[in-house]
Motif scaffolding. Sequence first.
Motif, PDB file in Angstrom:
ATOM      1  N   ALA A   1      -4.398  -3.934  17.554  1.00 43.82           N
ATOM      2  CA  ALA A   1      -4.881  -3.947  16.204  1.00 43.82           C
ATOM      3  C   ALA A   1      -5.782  -3.341  15.662  1.00 43.82           C
ATOM      4  N   PHE A   2      -6.074  -3.476  14.446  1.00 49.15           N
ATOM      5  CA  PHE A   2      -7.579  -2.876  14.035  1.00 49.15           C
ATOM      6  C   PHE A   2      -7.928  -1.870  13.435  1.00 49.15           C
ATOM      7  N   THR A   3      -6.530  -0.912  14.143  1.00 51.76           N
ATOM      8  CA  THR A   3      -6.932   0.412  15.028  1.00 51.76           C
ATOM      9  C   THR A   3      -6.687   1.132  13.174  1.00 51.76           C
ATOM     10  N   ARG A   4      -6.807   3.211  13.798  1.00 56.74           N
ATOM     11  CA  ARG A   4      -6.311   3.560  12.950  1.00 56.74           C
ATOM     12  C   ARG A   4      -5.101   3.968  12.635  1.00 56.74           C
ATOM     13  N   LYS A   5      -4.879   4.163  14.351  1.00 61.88           N
ATOM     14  CA  LYS A   5      -2.917   4.041  14.481  1.00 61.88           C
ATOM     15  C   LYS A   5      -1.960   3.194  14.152  1.00 61.88           C
ATOM     16  N   HIS A   6      -2.484   1.765  14.502  1.00 62.20           N
ATOM     17  CA  HIS A   6      -2.096   0.629  13.601  1.00 62.20           C
ATOM     18  C   HIS A   6      -1.827   1.036  12.206  1.00 62.20           C
ATOM     19  N   LEU A   7      -3.196   0.350  11.331  1.00 60.32           N
ATOM     20  CA  LEU A   7      -2.978   1.016  10.198  1.00 60.32           C
ATOM     21  C   LEU A   7      -2.687   1.457   9.758  1.00 60.32           C
ATOM     22  N   ALA A   8      -2.124   3.357   9.918  1.00 59.47           N
ATOM     23  CA  ALA A   8      -1.431   4.617   9.402  1.00 59.47           C
ATOM     24  C   ALA A   8       0.151   3.895  10.030  1.00 59.47           C
ATOM     25  N   GLU A   9       0.656   2.959  11.346  1.00 58.89           N
ATOM     26  CA  GLU A   9       1.835   2.369  10.921  1.00 58.89           C
ATOM     27  C   GLU A   9       1.866   1.839   9.836  1.00 58.89           C
ATOM     28  N   GLU A  10       1.448   0.863   9.780  1.00 58.96           N
ATOM     29  CA  GLU A  10       1.793  -0.369   9.061  1.00 58.96           C
ATOM     30  C   GLU A  10       1.707   0.476   7.127  1.00 58.96           C
ATOM     31  N   PHE A  11       0.601   1.403   7.255  1.00 60.28           N
ATOM     32  CA  PHE A  11       0.936   2.126   5.970  1.00 60.28           C
ATOM     33  C   PHE A  11       3.046   2.685   5.778  1.00 60.28           C
ATOM     34  N   THR A  12       2.890   3.371   6.531  1.00 60.90           N
ATOM     35  CA  THR A  12       3.942   3.994   7.044  1.00 60.90           C
ATOM     36  C   THR A  12       4.806   3.016   6.586  1.00 60.90           C
ATOM     37  N   ASP A  13       4.847   1.866   7.086  1.00 66.13           N
ATOM     38  CA  ASP A  13       6.362   0.752   6.953  1.00 66.13           C
ATOM     39  C   ASP A  13       6.438   0.307   5.230  1.00 66.13           C
TER      40      ASP A  13
ATOM     41  N   GLN B   1      -3.322  12.850   4.885  1.00 70.87           N
ATOM     42  CA  GLN B   1      -4.282  11.857   3.814  1.00 70.87           C
ATOM     43  C   GLN B   1      -5.349  10.493   4.653  1.00 70.87           C
ATOM     44  N   PHE B   2      -4.398   9.911   4.830  1.00 69.13           N
ATOM     45  CA  PHE B   2      -4.052   8.616   5.068  1.00 69.13           C
ATOM     46  C   PHE B   2      -5.480   8.383   6.538  1.00 69.13           C
ATOM     47  N   HIS B   3      -5.036   8.766   7.504  1.00 67.02           N
ATOM     48  CA  HIS B   3      -5.737   9.368   8.489  1.00 67.02           C
ATOM     49  C   HIS B   3      -6.883   9.810   8.243  1.00 67.02           C
ATOM     50  N   LYS B   4      -7.598  10.732   7.427  1.00 64.55           N
ATOM     51  CA  LYS B   4      -8.472  10.698   6.904  1.00 64.55           C
ATOM     52  C   LYS B   4      -9.694   9.681   6.007  1.00 64.55           C
ATOM     53  N   LEU B   5      -8.818   9.077   5.498  1.00 62.74           N
ATOM     54  CA  LEU B   5      -9.561   8.080   4.777  1.00 62.74           C
ATOM     55  C   LEU B   5      -9.957   6.424   5.422  1.00 62.74           C
TER      56      LEU B   5
ATOM     57  N   PHE C   1      -8.007  -1.390   0.693  1.00 60.93           N
ATOM     58  CA  PHE C   1      -9.465  -0.309   0.946  1.00 60.93           C
ATOM     59  C   PHE C   1      -9.020   1.010   1.267  1.00 60.93           C
ATOM     60  N   ILE C   2      -8.341   1.013   1.933  1.00 60.87           N
ATOM     61  CA  ILE C   2      -8.594   2.709   2.236  1.00 60.87           C
ATOM     62  C   ILE C   2      -7.380   3.421   0.776  1.00 60.87           C
ATOM     63  N   LEU C   3      -6.733   2.520   0.717  1.00 63.66           N
ATOM     64  CA  LEU C   3      -5.727   3.024  -0.284  1.00 63.66           C
ATOM     65  C   LEU C   3      -6.546   3.728  -1.557  1.00 63.66           C
ATOM     66  N   SER C   4      -7.747   2.577  -1.777  1.00 60.04           N
ATOM     67  CA  SER C   4      -8.158   2.422  -2.883  1.00 60.04           C
ATOM     68  C   SER C   4      -9.603   3.303  -2.872  1.00 60.04           C
TER      69      SER C   4
ATOM     70  N   PHE D   1       3.165   6.009  -6.522  1.00 59.82           N
ATOM     71  CA  PHE D   1       1.996   6.183  -5.442  1.00 59.82           C
ATOM     72  C   PHE D   1       1.906   6.622  -4.229  1.00 59.82           C
ATOM     73  N   LEU D   2       2.564   5.352  -3.413  1.00 62.34           N
ATOM     74  CA  LEU D   2       2.005   5.620  -1.890  1.00 62.34           C
ATOM     75  C   LEU D   2       2.888   7.076  -2.123  1.00 62.34           C
ATOM     76  N   GLY D   3       3.632   7.311  -1.927  1.00 60.23           N
ATOM     77  CA  GLY D   3       4.572   8.321  -2.004  1.00 60.23           C
ATOM     78  C   GLY D   3       3.566   9.746  -2.537  1.00 60.23           C
ATOM     79  N   SER D   4       2.378   9.527  -2.565  1.00 56.76           N
ATOM     80  CA  SER D   4       1.380  10.945  -2.799  1.00 56.76           C
ATOM     81  C   SER D   4       0.570  10.942  -1.902  1.00 56.76           C
ATOM     82  N   ILE D   5       0.256   9.987  -1.602  1.00 54.56           N
ATOM     83  CA  ILE D   5      -0.231  10.231   0.135  1.00 54.56           C
ATOM     84  C   ILE D   5       0.383  10.269   0.950  1.00 54.56           C
ATOM     85  N   SER D   6      -0.301  11.357   2.073  1.00 55.73           N
ATOM     86  CA  SER D   6       0.452  11.807   2.931  1.00 55.73           C
ATOM     87  C   SER D   6      -0.350  11.227   4.078  1.00 55.73           C
ATOM     88  N   LEU D   7       0.379  10.512   5.453  1.00 47.52           N
ATOM     89  CA  LEU D   7       0.075  10.173   6.686  1.00 47.52           C
ATOM     90  C   LEU D   7      -1.157  10.610   7.085  1.00 47.52           C
TER      91      LEU D   7
END
Length: 177
Positions: free
Chosen positions: A145-157, A115-119, A46-49, A107-113
């Motif tokens: 779980a289910f926080t901004r920080k948690h999801l950002a870590e999963e995005f990085t992974d 930017q992800f936090h802002k989304l 959802f966030i990346l979309s 695509f994933l490389g075009s999104i910075s951490l």
Amino acid sequence: MSQSITLYRVSQENFEAMKANPEGTVILDISKENIVFPQTFEGLKFILSKEQDEATVSLLEQIFYPETYVGKEIDLDELEMLSEDLDFESTAIYYNDVNGVADMHTFLGSISLEQFHKLYNAKELNENDIYPNNVWIEEGEPDRAFTRKHLAEEFTDLKNFMAAAKADNDYVLSLVR
């Protein structure tokens, strides 16, 4: 039943062997690496979309729900009604090929951490009933779980996983549980 998705990196050689004998393949035995997204993949998707065109949204859908498969397909809409002892290893094995993985990596490389936090917006995730419903929060305990920080870590992974798959020209298998 809570859902998680596991992605597996598989070499082209092992993929071809699996394709020749899907029923006789144990994915963990042929996998170089795997990554699990326990109940968070819909939030990531959802966030990346957000703010993406239709083609990119389709590409994001393919990360977690590839359309191509080997083996016997099961109906995911009926997954909850299936028996608890379903042998996922003997059902369809969904995958993304090396070209799809390369596109996903780009695509994933075009999104910075940053930017992800802002989304990320917990209220928006909850209002849109993004699975799991009404659990998303902005901040919480360090291991929550289910926080901004948690999801950002999963995005990085996810970014790191796809980067490694692209570098090795691997296929990426996707298994929903």
